[in-house]
Design a protein around this motif. Sequence first.
Motif, PDB file in Angstrom:
ATOM      1  N   UNK A 160      17.504  14.894 -60.888  1.00 15.32           N
ATOM      2  CA  UNK A 160      16.700  15.258 -59.713  1.00 15.32           C
ATOM      3  C   UNK A 160      15.336  14.578 -59.744  1.00 15.32           C
ATOM      4  N   UNK A 161      15.021  13.923 -60.858  1.00 17.87           N
ATOM      5  CA  UNK A 161      13.700  13.284 -60.984  1.00 17.87           C
ATOM      6  C   UNK A 161      13.434  12.265 -59.869  1.00 17.87           C
ATOM      7  N   UNK A 162      14.415  11.414 -59.489  1.00 15.70           N
ATOM      8  CA  UNK A 162      14.123  10.470 -58.391  1.00 15.70           C
ATOM      9  C   UNK A 162      13.820  11.183 -57.067  1.00 15.70           C
ATOM     10  N   UNK A 163      14.543  12.275 -56.784  1.00 18.83           N
ATOM     11  CA  UNK A 163      14.298  13.025 -55.550  1.00 18.83           C
ATOM     12  C   UNK A 163      12.892  13.615 -55.575  1.00 18.83           C
ATOM     13  N   UNK A 164      12.483  14.079 -56.750  1.00 16.43           N
ATOM     14  CA  UNK A 164      11.140  14.652 -56.861  1.00 16.43           C
ATOM     15  C   UNK A 164      10.084  13.583 -56.556  1.00 16.43           C
ATOM     16  N   UNK A 165      10.273  12.394 -57.154  1.00 19.67           N
ATOM     17  CA  UNK A 165       9.306  11.309 -56.912  1.00 19.67           C
ATOM     18  C   UNK A 165       9.254  10.951 -55.433  1.00 19.67           C
ATOM     19  N   UNK A 178       6.058  11.452 -53.051  1.00 21.81           N
ATOM     20  CA  UNK A 178       5.521  10.289 -52.334  1.00 21.81           C
ATOM     21  C   UNK A 178       5.334  10.573 -50.849  1.00 21.81           C
ATOM     22  N   UNK A 179       6.102  11.532 -50.340  1.00 23.72           N
ATOM     23  CA  UNK A 179       5.982  11.912 -48.928  1.00 23.72           C
ATOM     24  C   UNK A 179       4.929  12.996 -48.728  1.00 23.72           C
ATOM     25  N   UNK A 180       4.353  13.472 -49.818  1.00 23.64           N
ATOM     26  CA  UNK A 180       3.282  14.456 -49.704  1.00 23.64           C
ATOM     27  C   UNK A 180       3.656  15.859 -50.123  1.00 23.64           C
ATOM     28  N   UNK A 181       4.915  16.097 -50.506  1.00 17.35           N
ATOM     29  CA  UNK A 181       5.268  17.440 -50.964  1.00 17.35           C
ATOM     30  C   UNK A 181       4.733  17.629 -52.381  1.00 17.35           C
ATOM     31  N   UNK A 214       4.332  12.423 -44.899  1.00 17.88           N
ATOM     32  CA  UNK A 214       4.066  11.015 -44.555  1.00 17.88           C
ATOM     33  C   UNK A 214       5.006  10.516 -43.463  1.00 17.88           C
ATOM     34  N   UNK A 215       6.311  10.752 -43.626  1.00 20.33           N
ATOM     35  CA  UNK A 215       7.266  10.195 -42.660  1.00 20.33           C
ATOM     36  C   UNK A 215       7.162  10.857 -41.288  1.00 20.33           C
ATOM     37  N   UNK A 216       6.618  12.081 -41.240  1.00 17.68           N
ATOM     38  CA  UNK A 216       6.399  12.738 -39.947  1.00 17.68           C
ATOM     39  C   UNK A 216       5.137  12.153 -39.321  1.00 17.68           C
ATOM     40  N   UNK A 217       4.099  12.079 -40.131  1.00 20.13           N
ATOM     41  CA  UNK A 217       2.782  11.613 -39.679  1.00 20.13           C
ATOM     42  C   UNK A 217       2.804  10.156 -39.244  1.00 20.13           C
ATOM     43  N   UNK A 218       3.437   9.318 -40.043  1.00 17.78           N
ATOM     44  CA  UNK A 218       3.371   7.876 -39.779  1.00 17.78           C
ATOM     45  C   UNK A 218       4.489   7.363 -38.883  1.00 17.78           C
ATOM     46  N   UNK A 219       5.453   8.207 -38.547  1.00 20.06           N
ATOM     47  CA  UNK A 219       6.554   7.675 -37.739  1.00 20.06           C
ATOM     48  C   UNK A 219       6.049   7.403 -36.328  1.00 20.06           C
TER      49      UNK A 219
END
Length: 349
Positions: free
Chosen positions: A238-243, A247-250, A273-278
């Motif tokens: 799960x480490x990649x999902x966490x990163x 990275x998206x701000x969670x 990030x993906x909500x804000x910058x989309x």
Amino acid sequence: MSEVPLLVVRPVRIEDLGQLNALAHLTATGLTTLPRDESLMEKRVKQAVRTFSQMEDDSAQHELFLFVMEEKPSGQIVGTCGIVPKVGGFKPFYAYRLGTDVHESETLKLRYEHKVLHLLREHDGPTEIGSLFLRSEYRGGGTGRVLSLCRFLFMANHPSLFESEVIAELRGVIDDDGVSPFWEALGHHFFGIDFPNADMLSLYNKEFIEKLMPRHPIYVTLLPKEAQASIGEVHRLTAPARRLLEGEGLRWYDLVDIFEAGPILQCKREEIRAVRESRVDVIAAIDDHPDGMGPYRKCIATTVGKSFLAAGGLLYLREDGLVLEKSLAAALEVQPGESVRYVDLRAEA
Ligand SMILES: NC(=[NH2+])NCCC[C@H](N)C(=O)O
């Protein structure tokens, strides 16, 4: 047109059930949105089909948005992801809040800061992004990011369907035999069953949690060291999902799972990030030899008013709008003059 395989995310359909059950068998113990249990899977898919069909209806209870990633043109389902618009409600959402209690004695000149786990029962909960699964052959190259980020594009399309706070419960420390040090130290004494069983049962019915959970806060110092160390830590897979989510701000503040102490990440929906910058822009042209600036690698989705489709792909920017390659436009079923929502994929090259 050449038939280059393309991966498109779309809402789940009832016909996907067989393929989803097969996919669930590729997971170690199943996931909340991809249970290794055919009747529960069917219930989830039906819930999701209903939720998508009632999106316009404000009075409807939106239970689950479940998406699949389909390979075109083979029709193979290679992954899933989901969003629970609101957790809690009729059945509470449970979590442990990790707090600090200060104990101080003037006589002994001693001061202790004790970490304490407080049981939280939330009826009016946030939006939860559910577990994501992608067949191992498709991992890498940004495909998992598309599956994860498209959920945020969907939220940006339909803000009123979601809460202002978004959480993600990440899988905590569990070994290959399903043993969780935190569960062994705590839950096991109160539930008498092993962790995978308790985890599975909680997907059906949470009555037993209410009845059997310890009624008092838990002093972390009283737990074995290994259990203490696992609080707020994730499973190695799960480490990649966490990163990605960080990275998206969670962020992880103070909430953990009540069974295995995995971290619950949180963020305001609008600050993701993906909500804000989309951005939403009109398609100026569909062309395999595009002019304009680019290409830029994006996660691209249809906007409101069309059935939701999302894919990773290349965009070119022109003054009069976006240029998409034919295969991508065909996958997203979009025409010039229509708009798409897109955000940087941020995938490593
Ligand atoms: N790992 C688990 N199954 N934990 C129990 C369920 C906790 C979850 N937050 C809920 O309330 O539904």
